[in-house]
Design a protein around this motif. Structure first.
Motif, PDB file in Angstrom:
ATOM      1  N   MET A  21      67.041   2.599   8.087  1.00 28.89           N
ATOM      2  CA  MET A  21      67.680   3.628   9.053  1.00 28.89           C
ATOM      3  C   MET A  21      66.613   3.734  10.178  1.00 28.89           C
ATOM      4  O   MET A  21      65.583   3.471  10.053  1.00 28.89           O
ATOM      5  N   VAL A  22      67.323   3.816  11.527  1.00 29.72           N
ATOM      6  CA  VAL A  22      66.485   3.605  12.778  1.00 29.72           C
ATOM      7  C   VAL A  22      66.774   4.894  13.265  1.00 29.72           C
ATOM      8  O   VAL A  22      67.761   5.489  13.509  1.00 29.72           O
ATOM      9  N   ARG A  23      65.473   5.820  13.795  1.00 23.60           N
ATOM     10  CA  ARG A  23      65.672   6.890  14.708  1.00 23.60           C
ATOM     11  C   ARG A  23      65.461   6.360  16.144  1.00 23.60           C
ATOM     12  O   ARG A  23      64.475   5.677  16.127  1.00 23.60           O
ATOM     13  N   ALA A  24      66.272   6.668  16.936  1.00 22.22           N
ATOM     14  CA  ALA A  24      66.007   6.640  18.214  1.00 22.22           C
ATOM     15  C   ALA A  24      66.255   7.757  19.079  1.00 22.22           C
ATOM     16  O   ALA A  24      67.032   8.562  18.884  1.00 22.22           O
ATOM     17  N   TYR A  25      65.611   7.692  20.282  1.00 22.38           N
ATOM     18  CA  TYR A  25      65.781   8.572  21.244  1.00 22.38           C
ATOM     19  C   TYR A  25      65.501   8.271  22.719  1.00 22.38           C
ATOM     20  O   TYR A  25      64.755   7.145  22.932  1.00 22.38           O
ATOM     21  N   SER A  26      66.275   8.769  23.436  1.00 22.22           N
ATOM     22  CA  SER A  26      65.962   8.404  25.063  1.00 22.22           C
ATOM     23  C   SER A  26      65.585   9.938  25.789  1.00 22.22           C
ATOM     24  O   SER A  26      66.097  10.923  25.141  1.00 22.22           O
ATOM     25  N   GLN A  27      64.818   9.699  26.549  1.00 25.79           N
ATOM     26  CA  GLN A  27      64.609  10.985  27.678  1.00 25.79           C
ATOM     27  C   GLN A  27      64.321  10.279  29.081  1.00 25.79           C
ATOM     28  O   GLN A  27      63.996   9.429  29.334  1.00 25.79           O
ATOM     29  N   GLU A  28      64.502  11.149  29.968  1.00 27.42           N
ATOM     30  CA  GLU A  28      64.202  10.940  31.456  1.00 27.42           C
ATOM     31  C   GLU A  28      63.393  12.162  32.033  1.00 27.42           C
ATOM     32  O   GLU A  28      63.632  13.144  31.488  1.00 27.42           O
ATOM     33  N   HIS A  29      62.595  11.801  32.792  1.00 28.99           N
ATOM     34  CA  HIS A  29      61.816  12.714  33.627  1.00 28.99           C
ATOM     35  C   HIS A  29      61.767  12.189  35.037  1.00 28.99           C
ATOM     36  O   HIS A  29      61.644  11.100  35.338  1.00 28.99           O
ATOM     37  N   THR A  30      61.668  13.184  35.817  1.00 29.79           N
ATOM     38  CA  THR A  30      61.665  13.041  37.369  1.00 29.79           C
ATOM     39  C   THR A  30      60.420  13.305  37.826  1.00 29.79           C
ATOM     40  O   THR A  30      59.877  14.642  37.637  1.00 29.79           O
ATOM     41  N   PHE A  31      59.577  12.514  38.393  1.00 33.60           N
ATOM     42  CA  PHE A  31      58.233  12.674  38.944  1.00 33.60           C
ATOM     43  C   PHE A  31      58.702  12.929  40.444  1.00 33.60           C
ATOM     44  O   PHE A  31      59.082  12.298  41.067  1.00 33.60           O
ATOM     45  N   LYS A  32      58.106  13.998  40.941  1.00 38.42           N
ATOM     46  CA  LYS A  32      58.186  14.339  42.496  1.00 38.42           C
ATOM     47  C   LYS A  32      57.178  13.901  43.110  1.00 38.42           C
ATOM     48  O   LYS A  32      56.539  14.478  43.868  1.00 38.42           O
ATOM     49  N   HIS A  33      56.975  12.417  43.101  1.00 34.64           N
ATOM     50  CA  HIS A  33      56.139  11.752  43.676  1.00 34.64           C
ATOM     51  C   HIS A  33      56.695  10.379  43.824  1.00 34.64           C
ATOM     52  O   HIS A  33      57.513   9.949  43.188  1.00 34.64           O
ATOM     53  N   PRO A  34      56.153   9.923  44.886  1.00 31.05           N
ATOM     54  CA  PRO A  34      56.672   8.309  45.289  1.00 31.05           C
ATOM     55  C   PRO A  34      56.517   7.165  44.178  1.00 31.05           C
ATOM     56  O   PRO A  34      55.477   7.427  43.436  1.00 31.05           O
TER      57      PRO A  34
END
Length: 185
Positions: free
Chosen positions: A1-14
């Motif tokens: 079995m494989v556990r997978a996850y994804s996430q996003e984050h916004t850095f308020k920097h260029p």
């Protein structure tokens, strides 16, 4: 079995600041406590493709082995060696990192992909970070029935370490921002 996850984050920097922070996050001594699972990082190869302008880098990363202590006892290893491959395209303002373990593969396979791009809502000031991680415990007789629980514990640990990594990146970005303004911290 494989556990997978994804996430996003916004850095308020260029994007330029965030990617600079990415290169510095393991080297800064102030990050040793937050990133205590990282033991060593060595650059193996760095190549700038003169035609495309892309930077290709390969680094070896040594970490404390993931998972619960009793698994490390059974496996007989406390450290895990990983390879990180990075491609930076300054023209399109994209940085892609792919990291995978090269030791302990008969017990666990981990692959992490991170991508930094200018945020579509504010491309000159913000950066979006997209992370995908997959973890697969290879069941072996002593732990076959526990593989799913171990995978979940590994996912939990990786998510905690990802959060610590983002905190370190934010701190470095703020330092770089102050540095660019001539302010000493």
């Amino acid at each position: 079995m494989v556990r997978a996850y994804s996430q996003e984050h916004t850095f308020k920097h260029p994007w330029e600041r965030v990617t600079s922070a990415s290169w510095r996050k393991f080297a800064d001594p102030e990050n040793k406590r937050a990133l205590s699972h990282i033991l060593e990082v060595d650059t193996l190869n760095r190549k700038l493709d003169s035609e495309s302008g892309k930077l290709y880098t390969t680094r070896a990363i040594t970490i404390h082995a993931p998972g619960p202590w009793f698994v490390r006892k059974i496996v007989g290893q406390d450290i895990c060696h990983c390879v990180e491959s990075t491609v930076v395209d300054g023209q399109s303002r994209s940085m892609q990192l792919a990291t995978r373990n090269i030791s302990m593969q008969k017990f666990i396979e981990v692959e992490e992909k991170i991508r930094y791009d200018p945020h579509p809502d504010n491309p000159n000031e913000w950066t979006i970070c997209k992370q995908e991680t997959s973890i697969r415990i290879r069941p072996f007789s002593a732990l076959a029935s526990m593989a799913e629980k171990i995978e979940q514990r590994c996912v939990d640990r990786f998510q905690q370490n990802s959060a610590k990594g983002r905190e370190v990146m934010e701190r470095i970005c703020k330092y770089l921002e102050a540095e660019s303004r001539g302010i000493k911290i």
